[in-house]
Each structure stands twice: as C-alpha cells, then as structure tokens.
Design a protein around this motif. Structure first.
Motif, short mmCIF file in Angstrom:
data_model
loop_
_atom_site.label_atom_id
_atom_site.label_comp_id
_atom_site.label_asym_id
_atom_site.label_seq_id
_atom_site.Cartn_x
_atom_site.Cartn_y
_atom_site.Cartn_z
N UNK A 175 37.86 43.43 43.75
CA UNK A 175 38.95 42.72 44.08
C UNK A 175 40.27 43.97 43.45
N UNK A 176 41.39 43.64 44.11
CA UNK A 176 42.53 44.73 43.66
C UNK A 176 43.67 43.64 43.50
N UNK A 177 44.70 44.25 42.92
CA UNK A 177 46.04 43.60 42.73
C UNK A 177 47.21 44.88 42.85
N UNK A 178 48.27 44.40 43.46
CA UNK A 178 49.41 45.25 43.57
C UNK A 178 50.46 44.63 42.55
N UNK A 179 50.73 45.14 41.48
CA UNK A 179 51.87 44.88 40.54
C UNK A 179 53.01 45.99 40.62
N UNK A 180 54.11 45.44 40.33
CA UNK A 180 55.27 46.61 40.20
C UNK A 180 55.18 47.32 38.93
N UNK A 181 54.41 47.06 37.90
CA UNK A 181 54.39 47.80 36.74
C UNK A 181 53.29 48.89 36.86
N UNK A 187 39.02 45.99 40.31
CA UNK A 187 38.08 45.79 39.29
C UNK A 187 37.22 44.67 40.18
N UNK A 188 36.11 44.28 39.20
CA UNK A 188 35.13 43.23 39.77
C UNK A 188 35.65 41.66 39.32
N UNK A 189 35.22 40.59 39.88
CA UNK A 189 35.26 39.32 39.57
C UNK A 189 34.29 38.99 38.54
N UNK A 190 34.56 38.27 37.37
CA UNK A 190 33.67 38.03 36.38
C UNK A 190 33.22 36.63 36.52
N UNK A 191 34.18 35.76 36.63
CA UNK A 191 33.85 34.35 36.69
C UNK A 191 34.86 33.40 36.86
N UNK A 192 34.60 32.14 36.15
CA UNK A 192 35.80 31.19 35.96
C UNK A 192 36.01 30.86 34.74
N UNK A 193 36.98 30.29 34.38
CA UNK A 193 37.43 29.65 33.09
C UNK A 193 38.20 28.63 33.48
N UNK A 194 37.82 27.23 33.51
CA UNK A 194 38.65 26.37 33.90
C UNK A 194 39.19 26.23 35.24
N UNK A 195 40.30 26.15 35.35
CA UNK A 195 41.07 26.06 36.79
C UNK A 195 41.46 27.56 37.34
N UNK A 196 41.10 28.40 36.50
CA UNK A 196 41.28 29.86 36.88
C UNK A 196 40.03 30.67 37.00
N UNK A 197 40.26 31.97 37.79
CA UNK A 197 39.14 32.93 37.79
C UNK A 197 39.43 34.18 37.09
N UNK A 198 38.54 34.62 36.45
CA UNK A 198 38.55 35.87 35.61
C UNK A 198 37.90 37.08 36.09
N UNK A 199 38.50 38.37 35.97
CA UNK A 199 38.35 39.82 36.64
C UNK A 199 38.41 40.68 35.49
N UNK A 200 38.18 42.05 35.84
CA UNK A 200 38.78 43.29 34.80
C UNK A 200 39.71 43.76 35.74
N UNK A 201 40.55 43.42 36.14
CA UNK A 201 41.63 44.10 36.99
C UNK A 201 42.77 44.47 35.95
N UNK A 202 43.18 45.52 35.78
CA UNK A 202 44.07 45.85 34.97
C UNK A 202 45.44 45.27 35.15
N UNK A 224 47.94 37.82 33.89
CA UNK A 224 47.49 38.49 32.59
C UNK A 224 46.29 38.14 31.84
N UNK A 225 45.56 39.04 30.96
CA UNK A 225 44.47 38.51 30.13
C UNK A 225 43.36 38.56 31.04
N UNK A 226 43.40 39.23 32.16
CA UNK A 226 42.30 39.34 33.27
C UNK A 226 42.09 37.79 33.54
N UNK A 227 42.99 37.01 34.04
CA UNK A 227 43.09 35.86 34.56
C UNK A 227 43.74 35.80 35.83
N UNK A 228 43.41 35.02 36.66
CA UNK A 228 44.37 34.57 37.96
C UNK A 228 44.06 33.17 38.24
N UNK A 229 45.25 32.67 39.16
CA UNK A 229 45.01 31.19 39.58
C UNK A 229 44.65 31.41 41.03
#
Length: 252
Positions: A175-181, A187-202, A224-229
């Motif tokens: 997966x990829x992200x486009x951030x202004x900073x 990076x790859x998707x790792x799994x889930x953490x409650x209502x979120x999913x986790x990954x290694x994207x910087x 942040x912290x390699x989490x997304x909603x």
C-alpha cells in the motif's frame, strides 16, 4: 505523531515572515485540491503574518448527498491543547512543495496560499485515535466544507491517483500514502488493531490525514504510528451522523 504530539498536526514557529493577501481565485482559475494536498491552519496571529501554524494533509475530496464539495482529513488536526474541537476553523492550502521520505518538507517552509484564500471551513471534528491514552478510540476524521468559488477537486496529487474507494487489503499487500511532509511512501499492510489497520508505511509530522491507497483505490486515512482508519468505516459513521459529509463519494 500521536495525540500527545498533536498526532502529526505539529505547530511550527516562523520569524521575520511577511505575506501579502490577494483576492480569491476566480471561476477560471480554481485551485485544484485532492487527497494528498497539504493544508495549513490555526495561523497566529493572522494568515498574512503568522508566527505559528499547524499543518496536515487531505485524505480525499468528494461530494456529499446534498451536493456539497467536501474534504476529509484527521480529527486531531482540529483539536486544541484544551481538547476543544475547532469547528468553524478556516483552512488554507499549503503552498510549499511536498517532501520525500529522505527529504521531508521543512515545516518552517509551509506557507498559506493567500492568492486562493481560505479553501474551506471545518464543519465536523470526530473522535481522535487516542492510541496512547485512555480516551475513547475514534476513527480520527474531520470534514471540511470547501469553497467552490476558490477550489476544484482533483483525483491526482503527487504520486497518487484516487479513482475508487474500497476496503483494506489482505495482510502483506503493498500500500502507499501521499503526504505533504514525506510525499509518496509505500510498504505492506500488517494487520488490524481494533477499529484501525496497521502497516509499515512511513509518515512524519504534517502527513496526518494522508490517503492510503492500494493502486488507485482509497482504503484509509493515515494518522501516524503506522496506523490508519478504514475509509469505509469513516463513510459509514458519516452517514449515521448525517449533516455535511454524509453520503460522501469521490468528486472526480
């Protein structure tokens, strides 16, 4: 990066800066905004001569069921140090060039686009992630009603094009992200953490709200912290709440 660090919505101090305001863009010179566009807000003391500000990134631009042009980003961007939700805050486009993972955009270089003027107003601030504290866990999204006399939707910002909306992929999927900073990072998707999913994207300060995509499919917003909603969960909550943003779908 997290709530205690303003969850990537970092304050920046500027000195000796003077900006000149200009009229808003006309109908023939609308400013394109989309998922990955940098935003700047909480400009003190004024947008024309700020000494401090906050920065984040838009997740996506679309229309709601009422036809409003709206943008999504992170909720924590618009929660102040006392915990107040900053509904009604004005948002500007950040004119500084997007950075990369190896050369992040310097926060002091961020500037509000005074030629375009404020691109929209915050109409809803949800529950932030609160990953590292005991607060209620939320999907961490906010809604901005955009000013169509100033901006137009684009589906491509930097290295990301958003053509559809879908669920997070299987673990191990790139997966990829486009951030202004930090621009485009993958990076790859790792799994889930409650209502979120986790990954290694910087991600780094100012990337809050970045669209997370699989190919051209938007699957989440990074905070942040390699989490997304998951974006579908955000849309479900928007629909349940009603108001501006309900019925969100891509504008282009």
């Amino acid at each position: 990066m997290l709530r205690t660090l303003r969850a990537l919505g970092l304050a920046a101090l500027l000195t000796g800066m003077s900006l000149i305001a200009a009229p808003p863009a006309g109908a023939d010179t609308l400013t394109p905004v989309g998922g990955g566009t940098g935003i700047i807000f909480r400009l003190q003391p004024t947008p024309e001569a700020p000494t401090s500000f906050y920065i984040c990134t838009l997740t996506a631009v679309g229309r709601d069921s009422a036809g409003n042009l709206v943008a999504l980003t992170n909720a924590h961007c618009f929660i102040d140090e006392q915990g107040n939700k900053l509904v009604g805050a004005s948002v500007y486009r950040d004119t500084s060039p997007a950075g990369t993972a190896f050369a992040p955009a310097p926060i002091p270089d961020s500037r509000p686009d005074l030629q375009t003027g404020p691109i929209g107003t915050v109409t809803y601030v949800g529950t932030p992630n609160n990953l590292l504290n005991s607060g209620p866990k939320g999907l961490d999204y906010a809604v901005i009603k955009l000013d169509e006399s100033r901006v137009a939707a684009t589906n491509t910002v930097g290295g990301v094009t958003i053509a559809s909306i879908g669920a997070p992929p299987a673990n191990g999927t790139r997966m990829c992200k486009q951030g202004h900073r930090t621009g485009l990072t993958c990076a790859i998707k790792l799994g889930t953490n409650g209502i979120w999913f986790t990954h290694l994207i910087w991600t780094d300060g100012g990337d809050s709200g970045s669209p997370v995509v699989v190919g051209q499919t938007l699957v989440g917003n990074a905070w942040g912290a390699q989490h997304s909603s998951p974006i579908l969960s955000i849309i479900d909550e928007l629909n349940a709440n009603g108001g501006v943003g309900a019925g969100f779908h891509l504008a282009s």
